[in-house]
Design a protein around this motif. Sequence first.
Motif, short mmCIF file in Angstrom:
data_model
loop_
_atom_site.label_atom_id
_atom_site.label_comp_id
_atom_site.label_asym_id
_atom_site.label_seq_id
_atom_site.Cartn_x
_atom_site.Cartn_y
_atom_site.Cartn_z
N ALA A 189 -6.39 12.84 94.67
CA ALA A 189 -5.42 13.58 93.86
C ALA A 189 -6.08 14.86 93.33
O ALA A 189 -7.31 15.00 93.39
CB ALA A 189 -4.92 12.72 92.69
N ASP A 190 -5.25 15.76 92.84
CA ASP A 190 -5.79 16.96 92.21
C ASP A 190 -6.62 16.56 90.99
O ASP A 190 -6.29 15.59 90.29
CB ASP A 190 -4.66 17.88 91.75
CG ASP A 190 -3.81 18.41 92.90
OD1 ASP A 190 -4.25 18.27 94.06
OD2 ASP A 190 -2.73 18.95 92.63
N ILE A 209 -14.14 12.13 89.52
CA ILE A 209 -13.13 13.18 89.37
C ILE A 209 -12.08 12.74 88.36
O ILE A 209 -11.55 11.62 88.44
CB ILE A 209 -12.45 13.48 90.73
CG1 ILE A 209 -13.50 13.92 91.76
CG2 ILE A 209 -11.37 14.54 90.57
CD1 ILE A 209 -12.94 14.13 93.15
N LYS A 210 -11.77 13.63 87.41
CA LYS A 210 -10.76 13.35 86.40
C LYS A 210 -9.41 13.90 86.86
O LYS A 210 -9.32 15.02 87.34
CB LYS A 210 -11.15 13.98 85.06
CG LYS A 210 -10.19 13.64 83.91
CD LYS A 210 -10.66 14.25 82.60
CE LYS A 210 -9.72 13.90 81.47
NZ LYS A 210 -10.16 14.50 80.17
N HIS A 211 -8.36 13.09 86.71
CA HIS A 211 -7.02 13.46 87.15
C HIS A 211 -6.04 13.40 86.00
O HIS A 211 -6.35 12.90 84.91
CB HIS A 211 -6.54 12.51 88.26
CG HIS A 211 -7.53 12.32 89.37
ND1 HIS A 211 -7.72 13.23 90.38
CD2 HIS A 211 -8.41 11.31 89.60
CE1 HIS A 211 -8.66 12.80 91.19
NE2 HIS A 211 -9.10 11.63 90.74
N THR A 263 -11.34 8.85 89.18
CA THR A 263 -11.75 8.15 90.40
C THR A 263 -13.24 8.36 90.63
O THR A 263 -13.81 9.39 90.25
CB THR A 263 -10.97 8.66 91.63
OG1 THR A 263 -11.12 10.08 91.74
CG2 THR A 263 -9.50 8.31 91.52
N GLY A 264 -13.86 7.36 91.28
CA GLY A 264 -15.29 7.42 91.58
C GLY A 264 -15.54 7.15 93.06
O GLY A 264 -14.84 6.33 93.68
N GLN A 296 -5.69 17.50 96.16
CA GLN A 296 -5.44 16.25 96.87
C GLN A 296 -5.70 16.44 98.36
O GLN A 296 -5.19 17.38 98.98
CB GLN A 296 -4.01 15.78 96.65
CG GLN A 296 -3.71 14.42 97.24
CD GLN A 296 -2.27 14.00 96.99
OE1 GLN A 296 -1.34 14.59 97.52
NE2 GLN A 296 -2.09 12.98 96.16
N GLY A 297 -6.49 15.55 98.93
CA GLY A 297 -6.80 15.62 100.35
C GLY A 297 -8.00 16.49 100.68
O GLY A 297 -8.43 16.54 101.83
#
Length: 431
Positions: A295-296, A314-316, A322-323, A342-343
Amino acid sequence: MNGLKITICALLLAAAGACNRTQGPAVEVEDAEEPHNMLYGINADDYRTETGEVGSGETLGKILNGFGVSALAVDRLDKASKEVFPLRNIRAGHKYTAFIHEDSLYAPHLDYLAYEISVTDYVVFGFHDDSVSVRKDAKAYTLRRTKKSAVINSSLWGAIMEQQLPYALAAELEDIYQWTVDFFGIQKGDDFTVIYDERFIDDTVSVGIGRIWGAKFSQGGKEYYAIPFRQGGKIQYWEADGASLRKQMLKAPLKYSRISSKFSYARKHPIYKVYRPHTGVDYAAPKGTPVHAVADGTVTFKGWGGGGGNTLKIKHAGNLMTGYLHLSGYAKGIVKGSRVSQGQLIGYVGSTGASTGPHLDYRVWKNGTPIDPLKIPSEPAEPIARENRALFEFVRDRITAELNGEVSPEEQITQLDSLVLPATVQTPDKQ
């Protein structure tokens, strides 16, 4: 008297003929026939052609010298082709065709040499007295609309191979359904139907696929439609009810792998041999497999994570984080504070830290609490707008009819850029 009339008529006809001759022959001239033996944009009827294959270690200069092209002409060609197709890019095993003409003394001269860069692309080198030319082009292809269905016995890729379908279909379907279908949870008996354009050269050689015009994927008894529609200036795929197939988070951060360990608070660690929480999902995959942001978000940690080895966090939006653990390396430009989409490629699968083999340990936290990545509820992106609803349903009804049966060519959706509702279809404002 009759004889005099005949003589006068003859004289008049002769005079008329003379007049016609002064204006050009009174005959119809057929249009010159179009050349019918075109190769690489050249009329092959004007030449003797020879085909060959680049040998191991063979250079274009050596090939051209064999056809009598001077070293000076090869040097000119090398300079002229740098911005179009550098001669050093010639590769062994690729086909070439020489176009040769013979002068009045029957001496052969090479006018053109066409080299096939790929199945579709080619470059033509021309030799014209003291000058040279370089032209890069592609073979003309035709599109053939195709509908195929397959039942999955092992995996999506396995079904594609079993049915001898274009390999690109698997990648396209994974891209379309990456937010919706759990490709790691595919079971025997799941199936799909897809409508797509396949490209053919000479109507026989398949050279890839074009647009996916619609798909239906059945997983665990549930059907997921993919309907193409343009909204906001971009063609995307939508569910049958108009919800976007694109979701807030991808189903998984990588492709072409398998789940080797799931989320658990009591998993026996493969190295330490004790039961301890494993608040993530392990995806077994070859070292170097690309890892993508689900995700972004913003990178909040990049570095050594102890037993987790090379790690990214990453913080969303929505207080999600997510890790990505055990990475072999990071994508170029990824640093703490980086904004990612994202992606986007962020790293590569590895086996750093406490690991028995290459895999990605993927983790998700909500408000700081670990949650099972396989059970994350994900909100869809913006749905079909109200003003587009009638036109979308018009497209959807025809695509689903084609997926589930046969429709006439007149009923097929063949373009998405300038659709107009038939007069018989009412918009919401007119109902």
